[in-house]
Design a protein around this motif. Sequence first.
Motif, PDB file in Angstrom:
ATOM      1  N   THR A 231     -40.511 115.576 100.219  1.00  0.00           N
ATOM      2  CA  THR A 231     -39.813 114.613 100.972  1.00  0.00           C
ATOM      3  C   THR A 231     -38.836 114.356 101.861  1.00  0.00           C
ATOM      4  O   THR A 231     -37.955 116.055 102.162  1.00  0.00           O
ATOM      5  CB  THR A 231     -39.127 113.565  99.804  1.00  0.00           C
ATOM      6  N   VAL A 232     -38.460 113.711 102.760  1.00  0.00           N
ATOM      7  CA  VAL A 232     -37.643 113.808 103.677  1.00  0.00           C
ATOM      8  C   VAL A 232     -36.404 112.627 104.024  1.00  0.00           C
ATOM      9  O   VAL A 232     -36.599 111.775 103.494  1.00  0.00           O
ATOM     10  CB  VAL A 232     -38.078 113.895 105.204  1.00  0.00           C
ATOM     11  N   ASN A 233     -34.896 113.144 103.943  1.00  0.00           N
ATOM     12  CA  ASN A 233     -34.153 112.803 104.208  1.00  0.00           C
ATOM     13  C   ASN A 233     -33.347 112.755 105.668  1.00  0.00           C
ATOM     14  O   ASN A 233     -33.468 113.819 105.796  1.00  0.00           O
ATOM     15  CB  ASN A 233     -33.290 112.335 103.227  1.00  0.00           C
ATOM     16  N   TYR A 234     -32.292 111.715 105.909  1.00  0.00           N
ATOM     17  CA  TYR A 234     -31.278 112.619 107.210  1.00  0.00           C
ATOM     18  C   TYR A 234     -29.977 112.129 106.752  1.00  0.00           C
ATOM     19  O   TYR A 234     -29.283 111.674 105.716  1.00  0.00           O
ATOM     20  CB  TYR A 234     -31.183 110.632 107.732  1.00  0.00           C
ATOM     21  N   TYR A 235     -28.853 113.431 106.851  1.00  0.00           N
ATOM     22  CA  TYR A 235     -28.371 113.180 106.286  1.00  0.00           C
ATOM     23  C   TYR A 235     -26.825 113.986 107.628  1.00  0.00           C
ATOM     24  O   TYR A 235     -27.335 114.762 108.069  1.00  0.00           O
ATOM     25  CB  TYR A 235     -28.028 114.843 105.301  1.00  0.00           C
ATOM     26  N   THR A 300     -33.110 103.424 107.183  1.00  0.00           N
ATOM     27  CA  THR A 300     -32.579 102.545 107.129  1.00  0.00           C
ATOM     28  C   THR A 300     -33.436 102.007 108.293  1.00  0.00           C
ATOM     29  O   THR A 300     -33.553 100.658 108.015  1.00  0.00           O
ATOM     30  CB  THR A 300     -31.635 103.216 107.738  1.00  0.00           C
ATOM     31  N   THR A 301     -33.951 102.666 108.432  1.00  0.00           N
ATOM     32  CA  THR A 301     -34.944 101.718 110.314  1.00  0.00           C
ATOM     33  C   THR A 301     -35.707 101.139 109.410  1.00  0.00           C
ATOM     34  O   THR A 301     -36.410  99.908 110.095  1.00  0.00           O
ATOM     35  CB  THR A 301     -35.642 102.808 110.809  1.00  0.00           C
ATOM     36  N   LEU A 302     -36.658 101.742 108.376  1.00  0.00           N
ATOM     37  CA  LEU A 302     -38.260 101.094 107.694  1.00  0.00           C
ATOM     38  C   LEU A 302     -37.252  99.683 106.887  1.00  0.00           C
ATOM     39  O   LEU A 302     -37.641  99.357 106.414  1.00  0.00           O
ATOM     40  CB  LEU A 302     -38.615 102.493 106.926  1.00  0.00           C
ATOM     41  N   ASP A 303     -36.273 100.665 106.054  1.00  0.00           N
ATOM     42  CA  ASP A 303     -35.832  99.312 105.420  1.00  0.00           C
ATOM     43  C   ASP A 303     -34.944  97.902 105.877  1.00  0.00           C
ATOM     44  O   ASP A 303     -35.655  96.647 105.785  1.00  0.00           O
ATOM     45  CB  ASP A 303     -33.964  99.697 104.828  1.00  0.00           C
ATOM     46  N   TYR A 304     -34.593  97.776 107.676  1.00  0.00           N
ATOM     47  CA  TYR A 304     -34.786  96.906 107.793  1.00  0.00           C
ATOM     48  C   TYR A 304     -36.014  96.267 108.757  1.00  0.00           C
ATOM     49  O   TYR A 304     -35.974  95.100 108.197  1.00  0.00           O
ATOM     50  CB  TYR A 304     -34.108  97.901 109.810  1.00  0.00           C
ATOM     51  N   HIS A 305     -36.909  96.581 108.879  1.00  0.00           N
ATOM     52  CA  HIS A 305     -38.485  96.028 108.588  1.00  0.00           C
ATOM     53  C   HIS A 305     -38.588  95.600 107.955  1.00  0.00           C
ATOM     54  O   HIS A 305     -39.383  94.196 108.031  1.00  0.00           O
ATOM     55  CB  HIS A 305     -39.276  97.146 109.848  1.00  0.00           C
ATOM     56  N   VAL A 306     -38.914  95.889 106.687  1.00  0.00           N
ATOM     57  CA  VAL A 306     -39.793  95.788 105.426  1.00  0.00           C
ATOM     58  C   VAL A 306     -38.867  93.960 105.736  1.00  0.00           C
ATOM     59  O   VAL A 306     -39.135  93.047 104.328  1.00  0.00           O
ATOM     60  CB  VAL A 306     -39.323  96.732 104.372  1.00  0.00           C
ATOM     61  N   ASP A 307     -37.614  94.013 105.068  1.00  0.00           N
ATOM     62  CA  ASP A 307     -36.236  92.905 104.954  1.00  0.00           C
ATOM     63  C   ASP A 307     -36.872  92.001 105.925  1.00  0.00           C
ATOM     64  O   ASP A 307     -36.765  90.728 105.379  1.00  0.00           O
ATOM     65  CB  ASP A 307     -35.328  93.083 105.042  1.00  0.00           C
ATOM     66  N   LYS A 308     -36.844  91.939 107.322  1.00  0.00           N
ATOM     67  CA  LYS A 308     -37.571  91.433 107.772  1.00  0.00           C
ATOM     68  C   LYS A 308     -39.432  90.522 107.342  1.00  0.00           C
ATOM     69  O   LYS A 308     -39.402  89.837 107.765  1.00  0.00           O
ATOM     70  CB  LYS A 308     -37.609  91.693 109.584  1.00  0.00           C
ATOM     71  N   LEU A 309     -39.803  91.259 107.220  1.00  0.00           N
ATOM     72  CA  LEU A 309     -41.399  91.522 106.663  1.00  0.00           C
ATOM     73  C   LEU A 309     -41.530  90.132 105.533  1.00  0.00           C
ATOM     74  O   LEU A 309     -42.145  89.063 105.358  1.00  0.00           O
ATOM     75  CB  LEU A 309     -42.407  92.527 106.663  1.00  0.00           C
ATOM     76  N   LEU A 310     -40.294  91.026 104.513  1.00  0.00           N
ATOM     77  CA  LEU A 310     -39.871  90.092 103.479  1.00  0.00           C
ATOM     78  C   LEU A 310     -39.480  88.642 103.523  1.00  0.00           C
ATOM     79  O   LEU A 310     -40.228  88.290 103.393  1.00  0.00           O
ATOM     80  CB  LEU A 310     -39.380  90.371 102.406  1.00  0.00           C
ATOM     81  N   GLU A 311     -38.676  88.762 104.582  1.00  0.00           N
ATOM     82  CA  GLU A 311     -38.180  87.477 104.865  1.00  0.00           C
ATOM     83  C   GLU A 311     -39.442  86.254 105.706  1.00  0.00           C
ATOM     84  O   GLU A 311     -39.113  85.630 105.874  1.00  0.00           O
ATOM     85  CB  GLU A 311     -37.195  87.372 105.906  1.00  0.00           C
ATOM     86  N   LYS A 312     -39.916  86.833 106.269  1.00  0.00           N
ATOM     87  CA  LYS A 312     -41.369  85.973 106.978  1.00  0.00           C
ATOM     88  C   LYS A 312     -41.872  86.073 106.693  1.00  0.00           C
ATOM     89  O   LYS A 312     -43.126  84.592 106.598  1.00  0.00           O
ATOM     90  CB  LYS A 312     -41.539  86.949 108.560  1.00  0.00           C
ATOM     91  N   ARG A 319     -36.028  95.702  96.690  1.00  0.00           N
ATOM     92  CA  ARG A 319     -35.898  96.764  97.583  1.00  0.00           C
ATOM     93  C   ARG A 319     -37.037  97.543  97.663  1.00  0.00           C
ATOM     94  O   ARG A 319     -37.799  97.467  97.320  1.00  0.00           O
ATOM     95  CB  ARG A 319     -35.429  97.463  96.865  1.00  0.00           C
ATOM     96  N   PHE A 320     -37.223  98.828  98.877  1.00  0.00           N
ATOM     97  CA  PHE A 320     -38.398  99.220  98.959  1.00  0.00           C
ATOM     98  C   PHE A 320     -38.382 100.399  97.806  1.00  0.00           C
ATOM     99  O   PHE A 320     -40.100 100.120  97.621  1.00  0.00           O
ATOM    100  CB  PHE A 320     -37.843 100.488 100.419  1.00  0.00           C
TER     101      PHE A 320
END
Length: 378
Positions: A231-235, A300-312, A319-320
């Motif tokens: 798994t990968v994450n940014y710290y 956070t970038t992925l979360d942003y795009h998914v939020d927009k798709l759900l809204e559309k 949440r993801f």
Amino acid sequence: MARQRKKSVRGGGTVFQRKDGRWEARFKVEETGKYKSLYATTEKEAYKLLEEARLQQRQGVLATGPQQSLKDFLEYWLEDVEKPTVGVSAYIGNRIAIRKYLIPGLGHIKLQKLTAHQLQVFYAQHLREGMSASRVARLNTVLHKALEHAKRLRLVSMNVSDDVELPRVRKRAYQVLDSEQAKALLQVASERGLDTLLALAVVTAMRKGEILGLRWSDIDMVKQEIRISRTVNYYTGYGFVETDGKTKNSARVIKLPAFLSGMLKKHHASQLEDKLRVGDAWVDRDLVFPRKDGDFMRRTTLDYHVDKLLEKAGLPYVRFHDLRHSAATILLAMGVPANVVQELLGHADIKMTLGIYGHVLPSMHKDAVDKMDGLYGN
């Protein structure tokens, strides 16, 4: 106030009253040969402390280490004991618990003077201020681990966090998408080129970090399967960090349905075109779902795009991670056995799977009854 005469105690030690009015119990520590003093407000209490200390000495659990503040001990434990033995994510989580909460609230207390009552008051105060029960439990888990180390070093005679009454942690309510809503999300996602990524989430129940860390070398197109091992994450201060899965069961192999294998093939072809277009600026990490230059994508970038798709798509906010819950719920509702879903999720124990998704089982029971009617009924 006159100082009282020292009274020798059978079995070793003396008890006497100090000039400040307090009572002192003093005895020799066998391990170090040095004298140790305990203080009380009454003579009776001093005798009791001395008796308890002698008992601890006979049992080999007497705290013999030097006095130090809880702050100093926690800093030592975090950097010299915990950091070399755990992953980056665990270390950072423990560092936040210690430096943001435990040290500011309790760090001034002497390690050997820390009591369960002080912890109880500390946790109660944070609960009143809005901290969740799960966060309080997390703080106590970190402190408990540190105090166990102190106990092994005989800096303290007992782990006072064992005696704390923790608030009950309520299960988090989560929103899931049903099969029709999941299909609607994938339809909208196809317009943004995220349908393959989201299909993996709602079909295979992969975690966000597993998807963002997935490499093409992890996918066997012939066998139609994915090997999940990282798994990968940014710290902040570390950048992107790849680690082993959340648990030992996180490493697993997932079989892919034919339609998803087809989507991955098309996605791979499209990515090769992107790579040619970017040219030398492409960061070749072999990632299946990188950002536009081939490097790691932030969560956070992925979360942003998914939020927009759900809204559309006109879908409820999820949440993801809820897409993982959605995948499991849909599979169970389809009649897929719970043990198969358990393996797909990478849960160590089927009790975990049933504990999270048990609400789906009643409908499965109704289907089973209906099938029995069809099989045995007239």
